[in-house]
Motif scaffolding. Structure first.
Motif, PDB file in Angstrom:
ATOM      1  N   VAL A  85      31.202  43.584  47.379  1.00 35.56           N
ATOM      2  CA  VAL A  85      32.368  42.971  48.019  1.00 35.56           C
ATOM      3  C   VAL A  85      33.018  41.954  47.083  1.00 35.56           C
ATOM      4  O   VAL A  85      34.217  41.695  47.170  1.00 35.56           O
ATOM      5  N   SER A  86      32.231  41.408  46.144  1.00 36.19           N
ATOM      6  CA  SER A  86      32.794  40.452  45.185  1.00 36.19           C
ATOM      7  C   SER A  86      33.840  41.121  44.295  1.00 36.19           C
ATOM      8  O   SER A  86      34.831  40.494  43.908  1.00 36.19           O
ATOM      9  N   ASN A  87      33.635  42.401  43.977  1.00 35.01           N
ATOM     10  CA  ASN A  87      34.619  43.130  43.157  1.00 35.01           C
ATOM     11  C   ASN A  87      35.929  43.317  43.920  1.00 35.01           C
ATOM     12  O   ASN A  87      37.022  43.172  43.356  1.00 35.01           O
ATOM     13  N   VAL A  93      38.792  41.945  37.163  1.00 33.23           N
ATOM     14  CA  VAL A  93      37.930  42.880  37.878  1.00 33.23           C
ATOM     15  C   VAL A  93      36.879  43.480  36.941  1.00 33.23           C
ATOM     16  O   VAL A  93      35.731  43.697  37.341  1.00 33.23           O
ATOM     17  N   ALA A  94      37.250  43.752  35.683  1.00 32.74           N
ATOM     18  CA  ALA A  94      36.282  44.305  34.733  1.00 32.74           C
ATOM     19  C   ALA A  94      35.105  43.349  34.541  1.00 32.74           C
ATOM     20  O   ALA A  94      33.940  43.770  34.512  1.00 32.74           O
ATOM     21  N   LEU A  95      35.402  42.045  34.435  1.00 32.48           N
ATOM     22  CA  LEU A  95      34.345  41.048  34.316  1.00 32.48           C
ATOM     23  C   LEU A  95      33.514  41.004  35.589  1.00 32.48           C
ATOM     24  O   LEU A  95      32.283  40.923  35.538  1.00 32.48           O
ATOM     25  N   SER A  96      34.167  41.081  36.745  1.00 34.75           N
ATOM     26  CA  SER A  96      33.466  41.047  38.025  1.00 34.75           C
ATOM     27  C   SER A  96      32.503  42.218  38.166  1.00 34.75           C
ATOM     28  O   SER A  96      31.335  42.047  38.540  1.00 34.75           O
ATOM     29  N   VAL A  97      32.989  43.428  37.867  1.00 34.83           N
ATOM     30  CA  VAL A  97      32.142  44.626  37.974  1.00 34.83           C
ATOM     31  C   VAL A  97      30.955  44.533  37.017  1.00 34.83           C
ATOM     32  O   VAL A  97      29.814  44.850  37.385  1.00 34.83           O
ATOM     33  N   SER A  98      31.211  44.072  35.795  1.00 36.89           N
ATOM     34  CA  SER A  98      30.137  43.945  34.811  1.00 36.89           C
ATOM     35  C   SER A  98      29.114  42.898  35.250  1.00 36.89           C
ATOM     36  O   SER A  98      27.900  43.104  35.101  1.00 36.89           O
ATOM     37  N   MET A  99      29.602  41.772  35.788  1.00 36.08           N
ATOM     38  CA  MET A  99      28.685  40.732  36.264  1.00 36.08           C
ATOM     39  C   MET A  99      27.837  41.226  37.424  1.00 36.08           C
ATOM     40  O   MET A  99      26.645  40.919  37.509  1.00 36.08           O
TER      41      MET A  99
END
Length: 309
Positions: A92-94, A104-110
């Motif tokens: 849900v954070s993404n 979003v790329a950073l979020s998905v990777s994190m």
């Protein structure tokens, strides 16, 4: 009314088994949206990733520990707050990062990295901070928690589904593209349904004790988002990245917390109430923050070069 540390919430073994399956399905859904390239992408933004991971696994548990001391909460409430802080983020954070117009790329990777690391770090982190909390430590000793046993449990409900999801994504990309959104939505709704079920099945306890934890959960959640944002700002990340880090640190997987509470702590009152309330409050607070940010364009690298703003 019994003290919150003396109550045990009811969740029968069949329901707990189903909740474990739903959580595994949720992790499988997260992995379907995770590619090997997400891990390679970390090499292209090592500083932002390092800041985000450190904020989640080092700073947030330490801030939570201090908050439990300042609020002088009961032992089981303190343990619940520490456990939630040690949980990884969910997908849900993404979604919220996208709504907030963050990276979003950073979020998905994190999310991918954090869930992989949490298999080992989460139980050790919880055992460390829980044993330092003066009120909670005696209670934790009576439970005789075995961090290695918790690692094994997390491997089954997070690690294996995560690896399987990534394998499916890698081997069957066309199939994955068709099913990943329905699987993600269905698993998230199922998890929310089980949280609602856990609350409904113990409604009397939640009504009796929610007043004890609501302020603590609200403050804790605000501090989680604030911790992510402040860590990102102090380390010079641009606004576009700060939004992603703030949401990744602020959103915790309370469903995993509930699974562990019922599996290892017998539904201990304060812990279960904290995780149950957090599961709802966190999404409401995250959606509010993301919507507010979404109305304000984020500053990207080409705009913010040479500045902190």
């Amino acid at each position: 009314m019994l003290p919150v540390d003396e109550i045990r919430l009811n969740f029968n073994p069949a329901s707990l088994l189903a909740l474990n399956a739903v959580l595994g399905f949720l992790m499988f859904g997260i992995a379907l949206d995770t590619r090997i390239g997400d891990f390679r992408r970390v090499a292209r933004m090592p500083w932002a990733m390092s800041v985000g991971v450190a904020a989640q696994f080092i700073v947030l548990p330490a801030v939570t520990f201090v908050l439990t001391l300042l609020l002088n909460v009961g032992p089981s409430i303190a343990l619940g707050m520490i456990l939630v802080a040690c949980c990884p983020p969910g997908n849900v954070s993404n979604i919220l990062t996208h709504r907030a117009k963050g990276n979003v790329a950073l979020s998905v990777s994190m999310t991918a990295i954090s869930n992989a690391l949490s298999i080992v770090i989460m139980p050790l982190n919880f055992a460390f901070w829980g044993s330092l909390q003066p009120k909670a430590a005696p209670l934790l000793r009576t439970i005789a928690l075995d961090p290695l046993e918790m690692v094994g449990h997390i491997v089954v409900i997070i690690g294996i589904p995560f690896v399987l999801g990534m394998l499916v994504n890698h081997l069957f990309p066309t199939f994955t593209q068709r099913v990943k959104k329905p699987v993600g939505a269905l698993s998230f709704l199922a998890l929310i349904g089980f949280i609602v079920g856990a609350v409904a099945g113990n409604w009397r306890y939640f009504l009796d004790y929610v007043g004890l934890v609501l302020l603590a959960v609200a403050l804790h959640d605000a501090l989680a988002f604030g911790t992510g944002y402040l860590c990102a700002r102090l380390t010079g990340l641009q606004d576009y990245d700060r939004r992603a880090v703030s949401i990744e640190v602020g959103i915790r997987n309370a469903g995993l917390g509930l699974v562990l509470i019922f599996s290892f702590f017998g539904g201990l009152g304060g812990m279960a109430v904290v995780a149950g309330v957090w599961g709802f409050w966190d999404i409401i607070a995250g959606l509010t923050l993301a919507s507010w940010w979404g109305r304000r364009p984020a500053q990207r690298a080409e705009q913010a070069r040479g500045t902190w703003a």
